[in-house]
Design a protein around this motif. Structure first.
Motif, PDB file in Angstrom:
ATOM      1  N   ILE A  29       0.810  -1.226   0.000  1.00 25.46           N
ATOM      2  CA  ILE A  29       0.000   0.000   0.000  1.00 25.46           C
ATOM      3  C   ILE A  29       0.838   1.269   0.000  1.00 25.46           C
ATOM      4  N   SER A  35       7.489   6.537   2.249  1.00 22.30           N
ATOM      5  CA  SER A  35       7.175   5.991   3.577  1.00 22.30           C
ATOM      6  C   SER A  35       7.010   4.475   3.553  1.00 22.30           C
ATOM      7  N   MET A  41       5.457   9.669   7.124  1.00 18.47           N
ATOM      8  CA  MET A  41       5.698  11.044   6.673  1.00 18.47           C
ATOM      9  C   MET A  41       4.599  11.972   7.180  1.00 18.47           C
ATOM     10  N   TYR A  42       5.010  13.091   7.761  1.00 16.81           N
ATOM     11  CA  TYR A  42       4.001  14.023   8.289  1.00 16.81           C
ATOM     12  C   TYR A  42       3.628  15.040   7.212  1.00 16.81           C
ATOM     13  N   MET A  44       3.416  18.251   5.174  1.00 18.32           N
ATOM     14  CA  MET A  44       4.375  19.356   5.152  1.00 18.32           C
ATOM     15  C   MET A  44       3.804  20.600   5.832  1.00 18.32           C
ATOM     16  N   GLY A  45       2.465  20.695   5.836  1.00 13.94           N
ATOM     17  CA  GLY A  45       1.827  21.854   6.448  1.00 13.94           C
ATOM     18  C   GLY A  45       2.102  21.996   7.947  1.00 13.94           C
ATOM     19  N   TRP A  95      -4.167  12.292   5.977  1.00 11.59           N
ATOM     20  CA  TRP A  95      -4.404  11.099   5.160  1.00 11.59           C
ATOM     21  C   TRP A  95      -5.294  10.151   5.955  1.00 11.59           C
ATOM     22  N   LEU A  96      -6.322   9.652   5.307  1.00 11.43           N
ATOM     23  CA  LEU A  96      -7.271   8.788   6.009  1.00 11.43           C
ATOM     24  C   LEU A  96      -6.622   7.525   6.600  1.00 11.43           C
ATOM     25  N   SER A 124      -8.442  14.905   5.608  1.00  8.55           N
ATOM     26  CA  SER A 124      -9.434  13.929   6.095  1.00  8.55           C
ATOM     27  C   SER A 124     -10.183  14.472   7.308  1.00  8.55           C
ATOM     28  N   THR A 147      -4.262  26.549   7.056  1.00 11.23           N
ATOM     29  CA  THR A 147      -4.748  26.816   8.419  1.00 11.23           C
ATOM     30  C   THR A 147      -3.768  27.655   9.245  1.00 11.23           C
ATOM     31  N   GLU A 148      -2.748  28.190   8.608  1.00 11.47           N
ATOM     32  CA  GLU A 148      -1.735  28.920   9.383  1.00 11.47           C
ATOM     33  C   GLU A 148      -2.362  30.096  10.142  1.00 11.47           C
ATOM     34  N   ARG A 233      -1.601  24.805  -3.821  1.00 16.80           N
ATOM     35  CA  ARG A 233      -2.617  24.143  -3.000  1.00 16.80           C
ATOM     36  C   ARG A 233      -3.871  24.106  -3.859  1.00 16.80           C
ATOM     37  N   GLY A 244      -7.802  14.973  -3.925  1.00 15.84           N
ATOM     38  CA  GLY A 244      -7.185  16.304  -3.969  1.00 15.84           C
ATOM     39  C   GLY A 244      -7.508  16.971  -5.293  1.00 15.84           C
ATOM     40  N   TYR A 249     -11.355  19.602  -3.573  1.00 13.91           N
ATOM     41  CA  TYR A 249     -10.909  20.796  -2.836  1.00 13.91           C
ATOM     42  C   TYR A 249     -12.068  21.753  -2.579  1.00 13.91           C
ATOM     43  N   ALA A 420      -4.781   2.070  -3.087  1.00 13.65           N
ATOM     44  CA  ALA A 420      -4.913   1.490  -1.753  1.00 13.65           C
ATOM     45  C   ALA A 420      -4.257   2.367  -0.700  1.00 13.65           C
ATOM     46  N   ASP A 424     -10.151   7.779  -2.054  1.00 10.89           N
ATOM     47  CA  ASP A 424     -10.082   9.016  -1.258  1.00 10.89           C
ATOM     48  C   ASP A 424     -11.466   9.606  -0.963  1.00 10.89           C
TER      49      ASP A 424
END
Ligand code: B12
Length: 599
Positions: A29, A35, A41-42, A44-45, A95-96, A124, A147-148, A233, A244, A249, A420, A424
């Motif tokens: 998957i 990753s 991986m987190y 980037m935001g 990410w879900l 998500s 959301t900054e 974005r 996305g 969006y 997988a 989304d």
């Protein structure tokens, strides 16, 4: 609020919280991303939120819990959380596939810090905000793709005691526990005031908070620090399967058109990366989405910038000689990522990407090869709308055809991966499954959270199609992987021994999936659970097929220049200067803060 106390801790969860104890049959998957299936991986935001708030005087630390758990078997996430005391915890559910891990982290936070608020955010979270806010361990959900600024408003409100009713994009609970959904109105068109991601924050935070492990993006990163820069974005395309896409969006983030980073900002970010990494830089999203003038300006600036790193461009539609000639002139090395997903023109038309002929795709590849491209990754997918088993595995035949046509040029690299684990949320396929021949199996957030602990990735899949059951999707994935391995052997990409090793691993994975199915036919109970646990443990210890595929994906051929000491020293001085400036911001914030305890 003290000088050095932390105001916000942003945590990135593993996909499944107790993956180390449970083991998992997560299969392929995450084969085509850096990753592991833990999805360490987190978003980037997190770095852009952190940087924005730090410039306002707040102390914000990122803790990549997923990476910490993966990289150190002794790492005790719960003990770490118990010892943290920020004003508020943030957890991404972008990410879900993180639905299980994110909610579990939130629960652990509340167990140890019942009075500290928890906020969640990401695509998500935004999609499922009304369901998410009803979990007892979630206090706020910040919606939207940017959301900054709203996060700054929230931090200020928590500090001053102002209410939350005026904070855009926020979903929250009032004192009586009633859910309040503020309007999603903060959707900026201009995102030049941030860097995406903010690598300077990442480096500063290592100096400031003393942990490199907390901000590492994925397991192999230290040995080969590939970086990515987001060019926009939002997206101009409306692919059926993408969460996305343009319509996704609009639905999730109230965004009507993409916000592009200006060419100036992008080139500035490329130069920043060049200061600390010599590895390739991926420009995420097709740069041409900004239009012709935008693309021209970008290349002009790029040429002037004397970039030494290899640049990797994503292409969402065909390109011609002029385009590649331009890139070739602007940078010493470049590569491409193409995602036609299928060699079938009709399937591509239905999905909405590369809605062109195969001839146009082939002309694009040939043009890039003529203009000095270093590598072209071409991605195909199993699980597309209306795609049959035969069409899915047929992608490998097309790869063979392409190699024959291109004289076996080894700069072409092929990948086949399943859609997988999830279709989304927000994608047209998820919203209107019947229109595209999908059947959605898990729909709510809670259903996805539960599915994540499934005994094999087959049961994780949240969909099947009119043309393929989950069994077919799994089988087509393994069959394609086997055929691709043979193709790579035949064309000299891998030697016979590696091909045999890879094929054996693929067959073992296939068997494990079948074994799970057999075990599941037994009556529920302790014996069945024990058998599943034993299989999981066995499978977790097996070397994954992923390792071989990943090696190919993540290593671009050729030399990489590393930044010299002088460049690093200059960077360190800049970071120290920024830190000194931010210290003054902190002092100013402390001086202006009312003495007040948390709600
Ligand atoms: C770039 C990208 C990637 C990069 C990752 C870059 C990164 N580190 O962020 C790569 C290529 C590695 C990737 C991988 C994956 N991706 Co991806 N990716 C994208 C892409 C193209 C752009 C994302 C984007 O624009 N982000 C910008 C904005 C939206 O996010 P952000 O700046 O990071 O964060 C802001 C907000 O989201 C929010 N926020 C985020 N987290 C938090 C947390 C808190 C507490 C708060 C308050 C706010 C907040 O505030 C931030 C600042 O404003 C989208 C498609 C698209 N056009 O959107 C898919 C997309 C996001 N990816 C998706 C998926 C499924 C994946 C994978 C799971 C695929 C897979 N099976 O391998 C993996 C997961 C990787 C992992 N975690 O380890 C889906 C997500 C659907 C869903 N809702 O689950 C998308 C929508 C489409 C797709 N299928 O590719 N992806």
């Amino acid at each position: 609020m003290g000088l050095f106390s932390k105001d916000l801790i942003l945590m990135h969860p593993p996909a499944v919280y107790d993956f180390r104890r449970m083991g998992a049959l997560f299969g392929p998957i995450s084969d085509v991303i850096p990753s592991t299936p833990v999805f360490e991986m987190y978003p980037m935001g997190l770095t852009t939120i952190a940087d924005r708030l730090e410039h306002a005087g707040y102390n914000v630390e990122i803790v990549n819990v997923a990476y910490r758990m993966l990289s150190d078997p002794a790492y005790d996430a719960e003990a770490e959380i118990a010892g943290l005391h920020p004003r508020i915890f943030g957890i991404d559910l972008h990410w879900l596939p993180h639905a299980h891990g994110a909610l579990e982290l939130a629960r652990i936070v509340k167990t140890h810090h019942p009075h500290t608020p928890v906020i969640m955010g990401g695509l998500s979270s935004s999609y499922f905000h009304e369901e998410l806010i009803r979990y007892p361990w979630v206090d706020f959900v910040m919606r939207g793709d940017s959301t900054e600024e709203p996060m700054l408003r929230l931090m200020d409100a928590l500090r001053t005691g102002a209410g939350f009713a005026d904070i855009p994009n926020l979903t929250w609970k009032d004192a009586a526990g009633t859910v309040v959904v503020n309007e999603l109105t903060h959707v900026p068109d201009n995102i030049d005031d941030i860097s995406l991601p903010n690598y300077r924050y990442v480096m500063r935070s290592v100096l400031k908070y003393g942990s490199l492990a907390n901000v590492i993006p994925y397991v192999d990163w230290l040995s080969y620090p590939i970086t990515g820069l987001l060019t926009s974005r939002g997206c101009t395309h409306d692919c059926v399967i993408c969460g996305g896409s343009r319509s996704a969006y609009r639905k999730i983030g109230n965004r009507r058109r993409p916000a592009f980073r200006s060419p100036e900002a992008l080139v500035r970010d490329i130069r920043t990366v060049q200061q600390f990494s010599g590895a390739p830089i991926i420009l995420l999203n097709d740069i041409r989405q900004g239009g012709k003038a935008y693309t021209d300006r970008f290349f002009t600036l790029l040429e002037q910038a004397n970039v030494e790193n290899e640049l990797v461009f994503e292409l969402f539609w065909p390109a011609d000689d002029d385009f590649f000639a331009r890139i070739h002139k602007a940078v010493p090395r470049y590569s491409l990522e193409l995602t036609p997903e299928s060699p079938d023109e009709e399937l591509r038309r239905i999905n909405g990407k590369f809605t062109c002929s195969n001839e146009q795709i082939e002309n694009t590849l040939a043009a890039a090869l003529r203009h000095g491209v270093n590598r072209i990754d071409v991605f195909f997918m199993v699980g597309l709308p209306r795609q049959t088993y035969v069409q899915a595995v047929g992608a490998v035949d097309y790869c063979r055809e392409l190699l024959d046509k291109m004289g076996g040029d080894r700069r072409l690299a092929f990948f086949v991966a399943p859609l997988a684990p999830f279709l989304d949320p927000g994608s047209r396929a998820f919203e209107h499954p019947e229109q595209y021949g999908y059947k959605v199996i898990h729909r709510t957030l809670e259903e996805h959270r539960r599915a994540l602990t499934s005994p094999s990735w087959k049961y994780l899949l949240n969909y099947e199609t009119d043309a393929m059951s989950r069994d077919d999707i799994v089988d087509a994935t393994y069959e394609s992987a086997l055929r691709l391995a043979r193709l790579k052997r035949d064309y000299g990409y891998m030697d016979a021994a590696t091909c045999a090793e890879l094929s054996a691993r693929i067959e073992a994975s296939r068997h494990a999936i079948a074994e799970v199915d057999l075990i599941l036919q037994r009556p529920e109970g302790a014996e069945r659970d024990a058998r599943l646990a034993a299989l999981r443990a066995k499978f977790s210890d097996m070397p994954a097929q992923t390792a071989i595929v990943k090696q190919e994906l993540l290593r671009w051929p050729g030399r990489q220049s590393f930044p010299g000491l002088l460049r690093l020293a200059r960077l360190a001085m800049q970071l120290v200067a920024t830190e000194a400036y931010l210290f003054t911001r902190r002092l100013r914030l402390l001086a202006s803060s009312p003495a007040r305890s948390l709600p």
